[in-house]
Scaffold this motif. Sequence first.
Motif, mmCIF file in Angstrom:
data_model
loop_
_atom_site.group_PDB
_atom_site.id
_atom_site.type_symbol
_atom_site.label_atom_id
_atom_site.label_comp_id
_atom_site.label_asym_id
_atom_site.label_seq_id
_atom_site.Cartn_x
_atom_site.Cartn_y
_atom_site.Cartn_z
ATOM 1 N N TYR A 394 0.784 -1.104 -0.234
ATOM 2 C CA TYR A 394 -0.027 -0.039 -0.010
ATOM 3 C C TYR A 394 0.893 1.269 -0.026
ATOM 4 O O TYR A 394 0.586 2.260 -0.661
ATOM 5 N N SER A 398 0.532 3.958 -2.881
ATOM 6 C CA SER A 398 -0.507 5.116 -2.375
ATOM 7 C C SER A 398 -0.200 6.431 -2.977
ATOM 8 O O SER A 398 -1.077 7.171 -3.301
ATOM 9 N N GLU A 426 -6.989 -0.740 8.135
ATOM 10 C CA GLU A 426 -7.420 0.508 7.458
ATOM 11 C C GLU A 426 -6.316 1.106 6.893
ATOM 12 O O GLU A 426 -5.451 1.787 7.631
ATOM 13 N N PHE A 427 -6.227 1.558 5.573
ATOM 14 C CA PHE A 427 -5.260 2.141 5.081
ATOM 15 C C PHE A 427 -5.978 3.501 4.721
ATOM 16 O O PHE A 427 -7.057 3.908 4.851
ATOM 17 N N GLY A 428 -4.840 4.414 4.399
ATOM 18 C CA GLY A 428 -5.265 5.801 3.915
ATOM 19 C C GLY A 428 -4.744 6.736 5.180
ATOM 20 O O GLY A 428 -5.146 6.413 6.293
ATOM 21 N N VAL A 429 -4.528 7.751 4.595
ATOM 22 C CA VAL A 429 -4.389 8.886 5.842
ATOM 23 C C VAL A 429 -5.401 10.157 5.936
ATOM 24 O O VAL A 429 -6.009 10.418 4.706
#
Lengths: 429, 251
Positions: A394, A398, A426-429
């Motif tokens: 990821y 990303s 849970e991916f993502g910022v």
Amino acid sequence: MSLEEKIISTFKQKNSKLAEVFNQAFELFEQKGFPTKKNEDWKYTSLKKLLKTDYSLVTEINNNIEAKDVEPFFIGADTYKVVLVDGFYNADLSHVDTDKITISSMQDAIENNAELVEKHFAKVADNNQEMVALNTISFNDGVFVNIPNNVILDKPIEVINIATGVLGDTLIQPRNLIVVGKNADAKLIERHQNISENTILTNSVTEISVGENAYYYHYKIQNDTEVSNLVDNTFVDQNRYSNAYVDTFAFGGNVTRNNLSFLLNGENAVANLDGISLLNKNQHVDNFTFVDHRVPNCDSNELYKGIYDDKSKGVFTGKVMIRKDAQNTKGDQQNNNILLSENAQINAKPQMEIYADDVKAAHGCTIGQLDDDALFFMRQRCIPLKEAKAMLMYAFASEALKNVKVEELKTQINKQIAQKLGVNIEFGV
Amino acid sequence: MLKLKNIKASVEDKDILKGLNLEIKPGEIHAIMGPNGAGKSTLSSVIAGKEKFSVDAGEIEFEGEVINDLAPEERAHKGIFMSFQHPIEIPGVTTTNFVKAAVNAKRVAEGKEELTPGEMLRLIKEKSALLELDRKFLSRSLNEGFSGGEKKRNEIFQMAMLEPKLAILDETDSGLDIDALRIVANGVNMLRSPERSAIVITHYQRLLDYIVPDFVHVLYDGRIVKTGGKELALELEEKGYDWIKEEIDNK
């Protein structure tokens, strides 16, 4: 009878309002047929195996699809919703209640928006390409979108292409036209979904015209089933000071070929192409990109990330043409790949043709593996190998999500990536 | 708690540890000092299970069990934590989500339920406050764009979240200013208990003013060649390592 012959005999008699374009395309397809590996542009993607299937051609609307069949494939946000069923625009399942813009079936547009259609139809799509010609002669319908000048669209448009498989193995060919006016701003999410077990081959053509000083974002979610194949032909015509973005996220499907062309026809336009291919098993994704710098002072930015496991195969072609008049062009192209298995493959081909002399052009291509030190770090923090690998993948991919400006879509993509990697993170910022 | 019995270890066919013995009892803090190239970092990697290092002889025993063949994450699940000299950056995964994944993986390995989001949030708030970690760091990608000091504090925060039985601090103090050093040391001291132990690998005696060791060992040429109390660290700071090298090399 071969598929080729079937198509030719089925559509020969077709009466078309766009007779001239139709006849040209017909002649070309009759002469050339499907592209083969002898064609340099199709060197790494063979349609031969796919074309052994005896596909049904869709000739009439299937109305047996209900809202609940389509619901799961929307991103779960407030959007204008368009549903195409086997290539036909379905007005009952589409929700586009607005008078600020026009969203209609392509057939409707040919009748009622003749002037706009004539101006743009088959103008940027290259009918010398076999798959485009095929679509031109045999499409039934598609979606037409017109964003008038100065309209800042309040929410994204979602276009879901449902393949029903009710005719068995099926060839589906939507034809879309998107016209974005001067100073307008719009976002569109496109997804293809086979809801049957039957083999589907979709050959879609989308023409997009981005007006002066307009912003247009187009997100392609390619997460279809293992028996679904897609040839996506998308052509973007950019006018001066326009910014266009096409993001291609290929996670699912069997064979996918993305023919993506940007034609920079107005000065100071910026073309942005991002993509993530995340493949396993026997999947094959070919991103064939073409950016044509025809005038001075334009930028193009291309970032494609690929992760290939098992026997999957990726292809990336980054064709950039910087013509003699295209002075002060800035072109950047990056293609980074990770091979997770000895049997996975990537064929990467940056291809720059530069005829102007004042040009800043850069391209880079990398092929690597996951970093052992980083994996050790995560495993030391209790994270099992599979999850640690997923996080690294990821992290690698990303950067190509940077232009996803719809929060719910980003969440959806992050979930699809986690799902594809088989982890609950849970991916993502 | 930890027994290293005659450990011989190599990396890419180069022998680094050459028969190292060390025993750490619950509640003890051991400092490891030594000249560059003595094998200090290899020692921590070998205990934590980095696969690049091959343990060619000897046993690593943790709480009575030989762990030579366990994967890094299995050792971590048993309570071994190692703070890295160069923590890895992971774009796209927030510190909060990373720590959640770590804590829950450990709990699952221990046969416990995962923490609820609410419980996790409370724990993160509590521990980050102890480390004076700015909340905004928690929602940023792990270590991405963090300064050296921030990365080290983040390491100790993760340690506090995982509450290991054995913490290995591998040159955590290198490059830290005094304020960061105090915060890091506080974090370590807060975890001190009769059940927990630590190995502090350092070049500088300064850290040992804040984390007071029970024993100081000198590692040289792959072996522990001298062991003393905390005063040994002061002596090393003052005199360097040459006198020890001479002592050993003349034997």
